[in-house]
Design an enzyme around this catalytic site. Sequence first.
Site, PDB file in Angstrom:
ATOM      1  N   TYR A 276      27.312  13.991  19.139  1.00 23.83           N
ATOM      2  CA  TYR A 276      28.423  13.601  18.249  1.00 23.83           C
ATOM      3  C   TYR A 276      29.780  13.776  18.945  1.00 23.83           C
ATOM      4  O   TYR A 276      30.637  12.886  18.898  1.00 23.83           O
ATOM      5  CB  TYR A 276      28.364  14.438  16.968  1.00 23.83           C
ATOM      6  CG  TYR A 276      29.582  14.317  16.088  1.00 23.83           C
ATOM      7  CD1 TYR A 276      29.818  13.167  15.335  1.00 23.83           C
ATOM      8  CD2 TYR A 276      30.516  15.364  16.009  1.00 23.83           C
ATOM      9  CE1 TYR A 276      30.953  13.061  14.527  1.00 23.83           C
ATOM     10  CE2 TYR A 276      31.643  15.262  15.201  1.00 23.83           C
ATOM     11  CZ  TYR A 276      31.853  14.114  14.473  1.00 23.83           C
ATOM     12  OH  TYR A 276      32.966  14.007  13.684  1.00 23.83           O
TER      13      TYR A 276
ATOM     14  N   ASP B 178      33.227  -0.427   4.401  1.00 25.08           N
ATOM     15  CA  ASP B 178      32.281   0.693   4.452  1.00 25.08           C
ATOM     16  C   ASP B 178      30.891   0.122   4.148  1.00 25.08           C
ATOM     17  O   ASP B 178      30.757  -0.749   3.284  1.00 25.08           O
ATOM     18  CB  ASP B 178      32.657   1.752   3.411  1.00 25.08           C
ATOM     19  CG  ASP B 178      32.025   3.109   3.673  1.00 25.08           C
ATOM     20  OD1 ASP B 178      32.765   4.077   3.870  1.00 25.08           O
ATOM     21  OD2 ASP B 178      30.769   3.202   3.678  1.00 25.08           O
TER      22      ASP B 178
ATOM     23  N   LYS C 236      32.320  10.703  19.896  1.00 23.26           N
ATOM     24  CA  LYS C 236      33.678  10.656  19.345  1.00 23.26           C
ATOM     25  C   LYS C 236      34.705  10.611  20.473  1.00 23.26           C
ATOM     26  O   LYS C 236      35.707   9.904  20.384  1.00 23.26           O
ATOM     27  CB  LYS C 236      33.943  11.861  18.433  1.00 23.26           C
ATOM     28  CG  LYS C 236      33.125  11.898  17.154  1.00 23.26           C
ATOM     29  CD  LYS C 236      33.363  10.712  16.240  1.00 23.26           C
ATOM     30  CE  LYS C 236      34.714  10.730  15.573  1.00 23.26           C
ATOM     31  NZ  LYS C 236      34.849   9.598  14.605  1.00 23.26           N
TER      32      LYS C 236
HETATM   33  P1  NAD Z   1      31.645  10.573   5.742  1.00 23.80           P
HETATM   34  O1  NAD Z   1      30.224  10.415   6.155  1.00 23.80           O
HETATM   35  O2  NAD Z   1      31.941  11.018   4.344  1.00 23.80           O
HETATM   36  O3  NAD Z   1      32.452   9.238   6.002  1.00 23.80           O
HETATM   37  C1  NAD Z   1      32.053   8.264   6.920  1.00 23.80           C
HETATM   38  C2  NAD Z   1      32.039   6.937   6.191  1.00 23.80           C
HETATM   39  O4  NAD Z   1      31.681   5.931   7.139  1.00 23.80           O
HETATM   40  C3  NAD Z   1      31.021   6.892   5.053  1.00 23.80           C
HETATM   41  O5  NAD Z   1      31.635   6.359   3.897  1.00 23.80           O
HETATM   42  C4  NAD Z   1      29.923   5.953   5.577  1.00 23.80           C
HETATM   43  O6  NAD Z   1      29.303   5.228   4.532  1.00 23.80           O
HETATM   44  C5  NAD Z   1      30.722   5.074   6.513  1.00 23.80           C
HETATM   45  N1  NAD Z   1      29.900   4.502   7.593  1.00 23.80           N
HETATM   46  C6  NAD Z   1      29.001   5.143   8.372  1.00 23.80           C
HETATM   47  N2  NAD Z   1      28.442   4.267   9.234  1.00 23.80           N
HETATM   48  C7  NAD Z   1      29.011   3.059   9.001  1.00 23.80           C
HETATM   49  C8  NAD Z   1      28.856   1.761   9.559  1.00 23.80           C
HETATM   50  N3  NAD Z   1      27.979   1.543  10.559  1.00 23.80           N
HETATM   51  N4  NAD Z   1      29.615   0.760   9.077  1.00 23.80           N
HETATM   52  C9  NAD Z   1      30.489   0.958   8.059  1.00 23.80           C
HETATM   53  N5  NAD Z   1      30.684   2.164   7.482  1.00 23.80           N
HETATM   54  C10 NAD Z   1      29.949   3.197   7.949  1.00 23.80           C
HETATM   55  O7  NAD Z   1      32.309  11.581   6.811  1.00 23.80           O
HETATM   56  P2  NAD Z   1      33.752  12.232   6.853  1.00 23.80           P
HETATM   57  O8  NAD Z   1      33.556  13.683   6.951  1.00 23.80           O
HETATM   58  O9  NAD Z   1      34.620  11.675   5.791  1.00 23.80           O
HETATM   59  O10 NAD Z   1      34.271  11.720   8.268  1.00 23.80           O
HETATM   60  C11 NAD Z   1      35.226  10.680   8.406  1.00 23.80           C
HETATM   61  C12 NAD Z   1      35.688  10.628   9.859  1.00 23.80           C
HETATM   62  O11 NAD Z   1      36.310  11.855  10.231  1.00 23.80           O
HETATM   63  C13 NAD Z   1      34.566  10.395  10.856  1.00 23.80           C
HETATM   64  O12 NAD Z   1      35.049   9.531  11.870  1.00 23.80           O
HETATM   65  C14 NAD Z   1      34.306  11.771  11.418  1.00 23.80           C
HETATM   66  O13 NAD Z   1      33.774  11.707  12.715  1.00 23.80           O
HETATM   67  C15 NAD Z   1      35.693  12.369  11.393  1.00 23.80           C
HETATM   68  N6  NAD Z   1      35.743  13.830  11.347  1.00 23.80           N
HETATM   69  C16 NAD Z   1      35.309  14.509  10.250  1.00 23.80           C
HETATM   70  C17 NAD Z   1      35.425  15.897  10.222  1.00 23.80           C
HETATM   71  C18 NAD Z   1      35.016  16.730   9.031  1.00 23.80           C
HETATM   72  O14 NAD Z   1      35.243  17.945   9.034  1.00 23.80           O
HETATM   73  N7  NAD Z   1      34.449  16.154   7.981  1.00 23.80           N
HETATM   74  C19 NAD Z   1      35.924  16.592  11.336  1.00 23.80           C
HETATM   75  C20 NAD Z   1      36.324  15.861  12.440  1.00 23.80           C
HETATM   76  C21 NAD Z   1      36.257  14.485  12.427  1.00 23.80           C
END
Ligand code: NAD
Length: 310
Positions: free
Chosen positions: A142, A31, A146
């Site tokens: 976005y 991360d 995805k």
């Molecule tokens: P989040 O922002 O808390 O987690 C994303 C993590 O990725 C963070 O810890 C960030 O520091 C890290 N990150 C970002 N860019 C990076 C990079 N270039 N290199 C390394 N690390 C990097 O978001 P989340 O809500 O936990 O989402 C996690 C996953 O689930 C994502 O892929 C998101 O698209 C997907 N998602 C989330 C939701 C939701 O409701 N939260 C819904 C659908 C899909």
Amino acid sequence: MKVLITGGAGFIGSHVADAYVAAGDEVIVVDNLSAGRREYVPAAARFYEVDIRSDALREVMDRERPDVVGHHAAQASVSVSVQHPQLDAEVNVVGTINVLALCAEFGVRRVVLASTGGAIYGEPQGTLPVDETHPIHPLAPYGISKYVGELYLRYFSAGGPSAAVLRYANVYGPRQDPRGEAGVVAIFAQAMLEGRAPVVFGDGTQTRDFVYVEDVARANLLASRSEASETANIATGIETSVNDIYRELGRLTGYSGPPQHAPVRKGDVYRIALDPARARKWLDWTPQISLDEGLRRTVGWFTRQDMSPV
Ligand code: NAD
């Protein structure tokens, strides 16, 4: 089993890391801490502060040689993607290609990809809940980036790792960042606990499908144990309005004031709920935590946090 989780310091990824640790797996977290927090990474995991777009990821993959990669690192905000579509594509498309190409190169057996149902189907056509055969019509960069990640996974899985694609609904729970622009439960809960009026975009009748983060983590674990290349919604199938969330969180936090209202945001769908039937059939997965229980746990967690700004 050795599992590498990208984005494992973030909201969902850190719960996924916890679930693998609890199952006795060896866990590695990558991360760049752009949104995640070091303290959310389980103590039992090895942590690399590395950007998924960088060459340093190759060194990590070479050293660790994981069996399974759970890809959660992403630019995860719809509104940031609308304002900065190039940044969104750099992380979610170019970064994902880097992760997947290295998985193929280093013999990773299986990839579990965190995708989205809420942002790729667009405004639902026909009846709700929406299943995985629904046409793909993202309303924001976005959702496009995805979905492109899913297509690249399909490409790299030919002769490479088998592919599990999990299309999450609106995930909520402890550790969700209330300072972002996504995550209505976290934003409302924190505002109400601080005695501030939360902002409701539009009239609050818009609906979402809210799934608790530990249910999502369990789906990841089950998907990592399966061999099938499959795509499934991870959702409850239940529509809940933003107004209903507001009311329930008001009750749990003791906040009784009215919301502020702001215009509907570009890129947001009006109604959505996702059919979880395929996940049930494939993984024997159904959500275990009701919305009432999940909101109670989430408010409990926010209540215990130090609310001072960081
Ligand atoms: P989040 O922002 O808390 O987690 C994303 C993590 O990725 C963070 O810890 C960030 O520091 C890290 N990150 C970002 N860019 C990076 C990079 N270039 N290199 C390394 N690390 C990097 O978001 P989340 O809500 O936990 O989402 C996690 C996953 O689930 C994502 O892929 C998101 O698209 C997907 N998602 C989330 C939701 C939701 O409701 N939260 C819904 C659908 C899909």
